[in-house]
Write an enzyme that holds these catalytic residues in place. Structure first.
Site, PDB file in Angstrom:
ATOM      1  CG  ASP B 131     -22.687   0.382  20.881  1.00 54.85           C
ATOM      2  OD1 ASP B 131     -23.194   0.559  19.760  1.00 54.85           O
ATOM      3  OD2 ASP B 131     -22.423  -0.533  21.676  1.00 54.85           O
ATOM      4  CE1 TYR B 133     -29.417  -1.556  26.399  1.00 53.42           C
ATOM      5  CE2 TYR B 133     -30.415   0.077  27.356  1.00 53.42           C
ATOM      6  CZ  TYR B 133     -30.130  -1.471  27.379  1.00 53.42           C
ATOM      7  OH  TYR B 133     -30.319  -2.129  28.187  1.00 53.42           O
ATOM      8  CG  HIS B 138     -30.692  -5.366  23.485  1.00 51.03           C
ATOM      9  ND1 HIS B 138     -30.018  -6.723  23.623  1.00 51.03           N
ATOM     10  CD2 HIS B 138     -29.926  -4.379  23.825  1.00 51.03           C
ATOM     11  CE1 HIS B 138     -28.848  -6.350  24.273  1.00 51.03           C
ATOM     12  NE2 HIS B 138     -28.869  -5.025  24.448  1.00 51.03           N
ATOM     13  NE  ARG B 147     -33.041  -2.043  34.263  1.00 49.98           N
ATOM     14  CZ  ARG B 147     -32.149  -2.195  33.206  1.00 49.98           C
ATOM     15  NH1 ARG B 147     -30.965  -2.107  33.888  1.00 49.98           N
ATOM     16  NH2 ARG B 147     -32.323  -2.154  32.096  1.00 49.98           N
ATOM     17  CD  GLU B 204     -24.073  -5.946  23.224  1.00 49.40           C
ATOM     18  OE1 GLU B 204     -23.774  -4.525  22.684  1.00 49.40           O
ATOM     19  OE2 GLU B 204     -24.588  -5.936  24.300  1.00 49.40           O
ATOM     20  CD  GLU B 206     -24.067  -2.553  18.917  1.00 55.89           C
ATOM     21  OE1 GLU B 206     -23.860  -1.643  18.446  1.00 55.89           O
ATOM     22  OE2 GLU B 206     -23.858  -2.884  19.978  1.00 55.89           O
ATOM     23  CG  ASP B 238     -20.771  -3.311  21.625  1.00 60.92           C
ATOM     24  OD1 ASP B 238     -19.461  -3.111  21.803  1.00 60.92           O
ATOM     25  OD2 ASP B 238     -21.644  -3.092  22.247  1.00 60.92           O
ATOM     26  NE  ARG B 242     -23.505  -9.953  27.012  1.00 63.63           N
ATOM     27  CZ  ARG B 242     -23.845  -8.745  26.435  1.00 63.63           C
ATOM     28  NH1 ARG B 242     -23.852  -7.632  26.707  1.00 63.63           N
ATOM     29  NH2 ARG B 242     -24.444  -8.694  25.085  1.00 63.63           N
ATOM     30  CD  GLN B 245     -22.253  -5.156  29.462  1.00 63.24           C
ATOM     31  OE1 GLN B 245     -21.948  -6.090  28.982  1.00 63.24           O
ATOM     32  NE2 GLN B 245     -23.085  -4.160  29.322  1.00 63.24           N
ATOM     33  CE  LYS B 258     -21.066  -3.468  25.918  1.00 60.26           C
ATOM     34  NZ  LYS B 258     -22.172  -3.961  25.069  1.00 60.26           N
ATOM     35  CB  THR B 262     -15.914  -2.386  18.600  1.00 61.79           C
ATOM     36  OG1 THR B 262     -15.889  -2.135  20.138  1.00 61.79           O
ATOM     37  CG2 THR B 262     -17.127  -2.541  17.904  1.00 61.79           C
ATOM     38  CB  THR B 355     -28.019  -5.726  21.214  1.00 63.53           C
ATOM     39  OG1 THR B 355     -26.837  -5.677  21.758  1.00 63.53           O
ATOM     40  CG2 THR B 355     -28.352  -7.088  20.506  1.00 63.53           C
ATOM     41  CD  GLU B 369     -31.201  -9.497  23.625  1.00 66.18           C
ATOM     42  OE1 GLU B 369     -29.911  -9.353  23.154  1.00 66.18           O
ATOM     43  OE2 GLU B 369     -32.284  -9.000  23.433  1.00 66.18           O
TER      44      GLU B 369
END
Lengths: 422, 422
Positions: B131, B133, B138, B147, B204, B206, B238, B242, B245, B258, B262, B355, B369
């Site tokens: 997978d 990113y 995203h 962050r 997610e 995808e 996906d 959260r 994770q 995850k 899937t 995503t 999001e």
């Protein structure tokens, strides 16, 4: 007499240092020049016992095409009772006092081949590969080097047998040479990465276990029956490109730094053979959550050793001696954790232990730790020095359980590093 | 006439909104009550064309057992030329002016079945699952939330199509219900984790691509031929826990959060069908390293939409509308990067895009999001609110390329969340 009884003897001569006495009987896949079809064999002393040939002679109760399907998967998928019954029958057939095979020269010629004539193949078709991170000493060393020595372990480490998904396609059998990987490197003097061959190529000393009895999606494996899902164990070298890893791993973990190849030993040592070497694993503080609490000893006393041979010398340089019993998280805990979310497993899933490091600097399971990220080079017998692996170097790992006068051994996992491709 | 010609017509009536006109011809695996053997089918309008039946009638040049092997893998492994020739032949057979199938009522009864009578299965046996990113929007949103908004993208993100190994065993076909996963959660008020059902279950949005032509270990795939290795694309959900994770992902990436499931769509849309919808992908600054530099347009214009249906209402709540063409890193770049270390691929490898989020808040591809980690609940048509997925909720994703009067569609990937197991 039980198949693990130390007093059992085979009519095949087996030295006390051999990894493959009658108490072991590991399974593998081999072929020969005379018969290039890969088939299931069992190691005994310096020989391979050809199970397809035994079945052709009506001595095993499993269809012979199962033994000629190219991997152990079809045999293992027959289930627990069949693995054990087959191992019991083989143990009987190899006993010093059983004439069936011993006194049948034609069958012996057919079914017993010198190991040196056998080409070994990947024992199982690897369905999925998961790698854990279960040595407290290793995680602490890494944390000291790259984070904060005062808080070397991340907050989750003592609660979770941390693991990640590895790349199954590139798992190879012992003896397979690998090219030095290329990738993105971030050099300290530049803001931008460069592309080129890895400069910090490393090994990781690990063991791996192979799933024999799968669980369905949505059905967690209870820790108290986790060991029944395991067919056996192998040695595992989780080759690692440290410079690629350092640059790529945030935030989703190692990828190209590991996916270029993972080597496993050719013989799968069954959990039945390892049973006498169960030991307690280290005490866990804080106590893990209930789904990770164990009722039995799930550690195993397996001596481990890593050596390096350079291209220019036949000398074996001992890099590390350690023992699997020091691992903080056990295989049963790893498997219970892996499936607690509902994740299913498959026959042939490989689960790596993570680097096995002991508490003393000569027991560290990677060059990263042994040379402290290149700061303390190792001087080899031939006078050259190593911080990381050089082209032409061969890394050899071996391991065994020491019984009273015999060893339950894994053979070895060996691999040579070739120069990066053009 | 080319198989992609917009003026091509089939004798099967196909509405302009249908995902499956004669220009598409996606491949899948289906079975029926009358014939429960899973076999290869091609979607046309509201019908499934049974390729095994066509081959039985000597209309296809591929052994019929290939079409009855339970997945597309054996067919795809025959190679590029065979996929294309088969698609060409099917296109011919379905044309409005070709009497071979059109005017043969017995064969039509045998080979054309209403889709509503078909049970769809996983189209390929998933060999490995990677997978990526690759949406800048995203990655930026996640970086802002967890962050530093001023440095939302990590230093490596603009240089590497970041990816990680996912869990292949738990990839399921659209329509498969999944239980809410359980695992370790670290609640803000406590130093220690607790165990329980996920409280922040997310989707997610995808796409995924499936490898048709593998590369060998040690042999990187050049970016200029990367697209030739891809058989086709699917929609992919996906599913992500959260809270699990957040606690587990340092330092080795997502694992239990995850691996519980899937979902992918049942029909694989071939790269041939998507060819007319190639577009330029966003400009890349800084320029990527040479092995990631593209000579052609490798983006695809695919409209995407996510809806949610609660257990208590038949209303479709639109959660997100976006487009695949906004993706920063392309599939060709992902595949070149994946293999540049020497990592091999296999027929049936699934590679997720990551995503897919657009630049506006109604184009974000996850509830994380859309609700900004639960801070901005969404009000549904029935008046209830959602921050994350509740038990009984069904998530549906759909996607299509809009042609002039026709659509090359993916159908949908749908999945319902059942309560955690007791």
């Amino acid at each position: 007499m039980h198949t693990n009884d130390p007093s059992l003897k085979s009519f095949i001569a087996v030295s006390p240092e051999s990894h493959f006495p009658i108490q072991n009987l590991p399974f593998g896949i081999f072929s020969t020049v005379a018969d290039p079809v890969p088939r299931v064999g069992v190691a005994i002393g310096d020989f391979v016992l050809d199970l397809a040939a035994l079945e052709d002679a009506d001595l095993l109760d499993v269809p012979s095409e199962i033994f000629r399907s190219g991997s152990l998967n079809a045999f293992v998928a027959l289930g627990h009772a069949t693995w054990r019954a087959t191992r019991d029958t083989i143990s009987q057939l190899l006993r010093h006092d059983n004439p069936v095979l011993r006194d049948n020269p034609a069958l012996r010629a057919e079914a017993l081949l010198p190991q040196e004539q056998a080409t070994m193949h990947l024992p199982m078709q690897i369905a999925g590969y998961t790698d854990f991170y279960s040595s407290k000493e290793h995680a602490t060393n890494v944390g000291c080097m790259f984070r904060d020595p005062a808080n070397a372990l991340l907050p989750n480490w003592l609660h979770i047998p941390i693991g990640y998904n590895g790349r199954a396609s590139s798992v190879v059998v012992s003896g397979t040479a690998l090219h030095r990987p290329k990738g993105q490197l971030k050099l300290p003097e530049s803001d931008n990465p460069v592309f080129g061959p890895c400069r910090k190529l490393d090994f990781e000393l690990e063991t791996g276990f192979l799933i024999g009895q799968p669980n369905a999606l949505g059905e967690a494996i209870d820790i108290n029956v986790a060991d029944q899902h395991i067919f056996g164990m192998v040695l595992l070298n989780d080759w690692s490109a440290r410079d690629l890893q350092q640059w790529e791993y945030v935030p989703l973990g190692p990828f190209n730094s590991k996916s270029f190849g993972t080597s496993i030993s050719a013989w799968v040592v069954t959990m039945e053979a390892l049973e006498p070497f169960r030991v307690a694993s280290p005490e866990q503080q804080p106590a893990p959550l209930p789904y990770l609490q164990q009722q039995t000893d799930n550690g195993y006393d397996i001596a481990l050793e890593v050596t390096l041979k350079t291209a220019d010398s036949s000398a074996e340089n001992i890099l590390c001696k350690t023992n699997f019993k020091a691992m903080y998280w056990t295989m049963a805990q790893q498997l219970a954790h892996h499936t607690v979310s509902g994740c299913n497993t498959q026959v042939g899933d490989l689960m790596g232990s993570g680097t096995i490091s002991g508490s003393t600097p000569d027991a560290y399971g990677s060059l990263l730790e042994l040379t402290w990220n290149g700061q303390k080079p190792i001087t080899l017998v031939d006078g050259t020095q190593r911080t990381f692996i050089q082209d032409g170097d061969e890394i050899n790992m071996t391991g065994w359980c020491q019984g009273d006068g015999y060893r339950i051994g894994f053979g070895c996992v060996t691999g040579k590093i070739l120069p990066a491709k053009g």
